[in-house]
Design an enzyme around this catalytic site. Structure first.
Site, mmCIF file in Angstrom:
data_model
loop_
_atom_site.group_PDB
_atom_site.id
_atom_site.type_symbol
_atom_site.label_atom_id
_atom_site.label_comp_id
_atom_site.label_asym_id
_atom_site.label_seq_id
_atom_site.Cartn_x
_atom_site.Cartn_y
_atom_site.Cartn_z
ATOM 1 N N CYS A 139 0.796 -1.232 0.000
ATOM 2 C CA CYS A 139 0.000 0.000 0.000
ATOM 3 C C CYS A 139 0.826 1.279 0.000
ATOM 4 O O CYS A 139 0.269 2.381 -0.008
ATOM 5 C CB CYS A 139 -0.949 -0.004 1.194
ATOM 6 S SG CYS A 139 -2.047 -1.437 1.199
ATOM 7 N N HIS A 266 -3.680 7.818 6.356
ATOM 8 C CA HIS A 266 -3.797 6.542 5.644
ATOM 9 C C HIS A 266 -5.191 5.974 5.907
ATOM 10 O O HIS A 266 -5.867 5.539 4.982
ATOM 11 C CB HIS A 266 -2.701 5.582 6.110
ATOM 12 C CG HIS A 266 -2.664 4.301 5.354
ATOM 13 N ND1 HIS A 266 -2.504 4.246 3.984
ATOM 14 C CD2 HIS A 266 -2.758 2.995 5.761
ATOM 15 C CE1 HIS A 266 -2.510 2.988 3.585
ATOM 16 N NE2 HIS A 266 -2.665 2.208 4.644
ATOM 17 N N GLU A 277 -2.011 4.678 13.657
ATOM 18 C CA GLU A 277 -1.804 5.988 13.033
ATOM 19 C C GLU A 277 -2.203 7.125 13.951
ATOM 20 O O GLU A 277 -1.483 8.133 14.059
ATOM 21 C CB GLU A 277 -2.581 6.075 11.719
ATOM 22 C CG GLU A 277 -2.319 7.380 10.969
ATOM 23 C CD GLU A 277 -2.875 7.380 9.566
ATOM 24 O OE1 GLU A 277 -2.447 8.243 8.767
ATOM 25 O OE2 GLU A 277 -3.750 6.533 9.257
ATOM 26 N N LYS A 296 -10.608 7.592 2.471
ATOM 27 C CA LYS A 296 -10.879 6.248 1.951
ATOM 28 C C LYS A 296 -12.322 5.786 2.132
ATOM 29 O O LYS A 296 -12.732 4.784 1.539
ATOM 30 C CB LYS A 296 -9.923 5.241 2.590
ATOM 31 C CG LYS A 296 -8.486 5.372 2.079
ATOM 32 C CD LYS A 296 -7.599 4.277 2.636
ATOM 33 C CE LYS A 296 -6.206 4.305 2.010
ATOM 34 N NZ LYS A 296 -5.405 5.479 2.405
ATOM 35 N N HIS A 301 -9.868 1.876 -0.614
ATOM 36 C CA HIS A 301 -8.411 1.709 -0.514
ATOM 37 C C HIS A 301 -7.916 1.061 -1.797
ATOM 38 O O HIS A 301 -8.092 -0.140 -2.016
ATOM 39 C CB HIS A 301 -8.061 0.852 0.694
ATOM 40 C CG HIS A 301 -6.595 0.805 0.992
ATOM 41 N ND1 HIS A 301 -5.655 1.481 0.242
ATOM 42 C CD2 HIS A 301 -5.883 0.146 1.958
ATOM 43 C CE1 HIS A 301 -4.453 1.261 0.721
ATOM 44 N NE2 HIS A 301 -4.562 0.451 1.762
ATOM 45 N N PHE A 358 2.020 -3.317 4.717
ATOM 46 C CA PHE A 358 2.411 -4.530 5.424
ATOM 47 C C PHE A 358 3.912 -4.524 5.692
ATOM 48 O O PHE A 358 4.702 -3.964 4.932
ATOM 49 C CB PHE A 358 2.062 -5.766 4.600
ATOM 50 C CG PHE A 358 0.581 -6.076 4.555
ATOM 51 C CD1 PHE A 358 -0.305 -5.459 5.413
ATOM 52 C CD2 PHE A 358 0.087 -6.997 3.646
ATOM 53 C CE1 PHE A 358 -1.658 -5.750 5.381
ATOM 54 C CE2 PHE A 358 -1.261 -7.301 3.603
ATOM 55 C CZ PHE A 358 -2.142 -6.687 4.461
#
Length: 371
Positions: A139, A266, A277, A296, A301, A358
């Site tokens: 991502c 994010h 976050e 998002k 996403h 990830f």
């Protein structure tokens, strides 16, 4: 030796479930439009909420049309002196799936159309680029692509870099996130106490970065990287890596927390991401609390394309001096954050945009108005 080159975004374009171009997308975000659909075809015996583009064409074909528009509307006549940088987590995986499901075997699958650099391979059938590079870091793919573009322009290696973040919907990715139990059956609600999970989506963002400033340029001021390597799929709960990436971006841009007017988070809507976050933001932005929202819940996403798409959103925040709302945020769970509940007009000079992936792979980008 300090290099004094600046890096400017002089053109951008996009398509997503939120709109067929940047203007439509930004309007959808600001007006908190319903853009996510419920689908039962990707995961067996399960409804999931996903983001589909409305144009019924292959995403690569739409991309070709937009590249033609870029040549018509920029100072470039061709790409012979342009570096192509692709960010993608899917690459040509959806093409492989389509052929496999159609033929029930792998014999007609072209490996060159499957890998992460399948997008650059596809574009190079029509255009001649000086060179190309492809990033696949889940991502953060297109955020890393933008960081690389900034670096090579700053060092004087290239004057023109075309960054494309792109991902199509794929059974492999949708089912993969379903196996992790992080998909939502409804439009996602980042940072809300009653969150259910994320929405996988498709789309692309195109950005032309150059070393010359034009009338409506947005500057890519800072890039920050980090890797906390806490877990294969989950970020460190205290947001150690996220905080480090944001601080590194501030350092790279020679800015402080007081300069940031808005954070494009994010914000995937998963429990692990939201807590990590927000803890990172609270830890870094102690005295100055900039507005924070995730977009998002409207764009979904788009995985490897998210960094590029949200770079465009961040650029439009600066151009329009408008901070978008965080749709679906009805019950706050973590206090201390200056959430953007409704869309507001505001004086914003710098925007920080986060992309996390990830393995604790983190990228923060800072965009600013040119002086």
């Amino acid at each position: 030796m300090k290099i004094n080159n600046n890096v400017f975004i002089n053109y951008f374009d996009s398509i997503s479930c939120a709109g067929n171009n940047p203007e439509e997308m930004f309007e959808s975000i600001c007006q908190k439009k319903d853009t996510i659909c419920i689908d039962s075809s990707y995961v067996k015996d399960k409804d999931v909420a996903i983001g589909k583009v409305s144009i019924k064409k292959d995403l690569n074909d739409i991309l070709l049309e937009r590249i033609e528009n870029l040549l018509l509307n920029t100072n470039l006549k061709d790409f012979k002196n342009t570096l192509l940088v692709i960010g993608s987590s899917v690459g040509g995986m959806n093409e492989t799936e389509r052929l496999f499901f159609k033929n029930k075997n792998y014999k007609k699958i072209n490996p060159k159309k499957h890998s992460i650099d399948a997008i650059s391979y596809f574009l190079k059938q029509k255009y001649k680029f000086y060179d190309d590079v492809s990033f696949s870091t889940a991502c953060t793919s297109s955020a890393n692509a933008l960081g690389y573009a900034k670096e090579v322009i700053l060092k004087g290696i290239y004057k023109n870099v075309l960054v494309i973040g792109i991902d199509s919907l794929s059974y492999t990715t949708v089912c993969g996130f379903s196996a992790l139990s992080v998909l939502s059956s409804k439009p996602c609600t980042p940072f809300d106490k009653n969150r259910e999970g994320m929405n996988v989506s498709e789309g692309f963002g195109i950005l032309l970065l150059q070393n010359i400033k034009e009338e409506n340029s947005i500057e890519l001021c800072g890039v920050g990287y980090s890797s906390d390597a806490h877990h294969m799929t989950q970020p460190h709960p205290d947001g150690i890596g996220a905080k480090k990436a944001m601080q590194n971006a501030l350092n790279d841009a020679s800015l402080t927390i007081d300069d940031i007017g808005y954070i494009n988070a994010h914000g995937t809507g998963t429990y692990a991401n939201d807590f990590s976050e927000l803890n990172a933001i609270n830890s870094l932005f102690v005295n100055k609390k900039p507005k924070v929202s995730s977009t998002k819940s409207v764009t979904g996403h788009s995985l490897g394309a998210a960094g590029a798409i949200e770079a465009i959103i961040s650029s439009m925040v600066l151009q329009k001096q408008t901070i978008p709302a965080n749709k679906g945020l009805n019950e706050i769970q973590i206090e201390g954050i200056n959430y953007s509940i409704e869309t507001t007009s505001s004086n914003v000079n710098y925007v920080l945009s986060n992309s996390f992936a990830f393995g604790g792979n983190n990228v923060s980008l800072i965009f600013g108005l040119t002086k």
